[in-house]
Every structure is written in structure tokens, then in C-alpha cells.
Scaffold this active site. Structure first.
Site: not given
Ligand code: FES
Ligand code: FES
Length: 130
Positions: A106, A37
Site C-alpha cells: 500500500c 489487490c
Molecule cells: Fe492493496 Fe492496501 S491492501 S493497497
Molecule cells: Fe485492496 Fe486492501 S486489499 S483494499
């Protein structure tokens, strides 16, 4: 995405947000990113002469789960030896925060950040002892 109460609590009242001086010999800094992400987490530990983590701080540019995971893990590492801190598993974080499967990465970020911070601290110590 529904967040658990614990995630929301850590997100709204993050523990241990901040920075230590990177140049301080008792500080280890871990900086990790999540390829999934693009989120980034920086976690720092402050280690005393007995090898115990006295304090920890983090800054996370990421989602609520990443912030909650880093907040929680800074609480958990305090008072621990380096080896005990390394033993913390992302699955324990995910369980405590009731993270859904898509948010597991995460918590992995938080585990990796602690590992990176410990490695940085150990590298510094080695460099200082030669
Ligand atoms: Fe990527 Fe949480 S969605 S660290
Ligand atoms: Fe990184 Fe959650 S996808 S903010």
C-alpha cells in the site's frame, strides 16, 4: 487486521482529497494500481514556476493503509522540489504509519503514484518547451 492510530487518523481525516484539472500545465497526474489487490490510487501535484510542489491531491480506491499512505505522502511532498519528492521512500511511509508487512505494498503504491505524477508533469513541461 489491526490498524495503527496513525493509519486510522489519516483514514478518518484524509488530507488533501480531491482533484486538480488534468489539463493544467502546472499539474502532474499519477495513476497507479496495485496488482496484489487491485486497488487504484490517483495522485496529483501542482508545481510552481520555481519547480516546487505547492499543492497535492489524491483519490484512492483502496484499503485504509492505501488511503493513509496517500494522505501522508501528499502532506510530505508539499513544499518539496520534484527531486526531493522523488526521494521519498515507501519504507519511510510504512515506518511512519507502522504498516505491517502485508500492507507494505500500500505504501509502495503511494511512492509509485508520486513518481508517476512527477513523470507526467515533466513530460508536459518538455512537450510545452519544444
Ligand atoms: Fe492493496 Fe492496501 S491492501 S493497497
Ligand atoms: Fe485492496 Fe486492501 S486489499 S483494499
Amino acid at each position: 487486521m489491526a490498524y495503527s492510530d496513525k493509519v486510522i487518523d489519516h483514514y478518518e481525516n484524509p488530507r488533501n482529497v480531491g482533484t486538480f484539472d488534468k489539463g493544467d500545465g502546472s499539474v502532474g497526474t499519477g495513476m497507479v494500481g496495485a496488482p496484489a489487490c487491485g486497488d487504484v490510487m490517483r495522485l496529483q501535484i501542482k508545481v510552481n514556476d520555481a519547480g516546487i510542489i505547492e499543492d497535492a491531491k489524491f483519490k484512492t480506491y483502496g484499503c485504509g493503509s492505501a488511503i493513509a499512505s496517500s494522505s501522508l505522502i501528499t502532506e510530505w511532498v508539499k513544499g518539496k522540489s520534484l527531486d526531493d519528492a522523488l526521494a521519498i521512500k515507501n519504507s519511510e511511509i510504512a515506518e511512519e504509519l507502522e504498516l505491517p508487512p502485508v500492507k507494505i505494498h500500500c505504501s509502495i503504491l503511494a511512492e509509485d503514484a508520486v513518481k508517476a505524477a512527477v513523470a507526467d508533469y515533466r513530460k508536459k513541461k518538455e512537450a510545452a518547451s519544444v
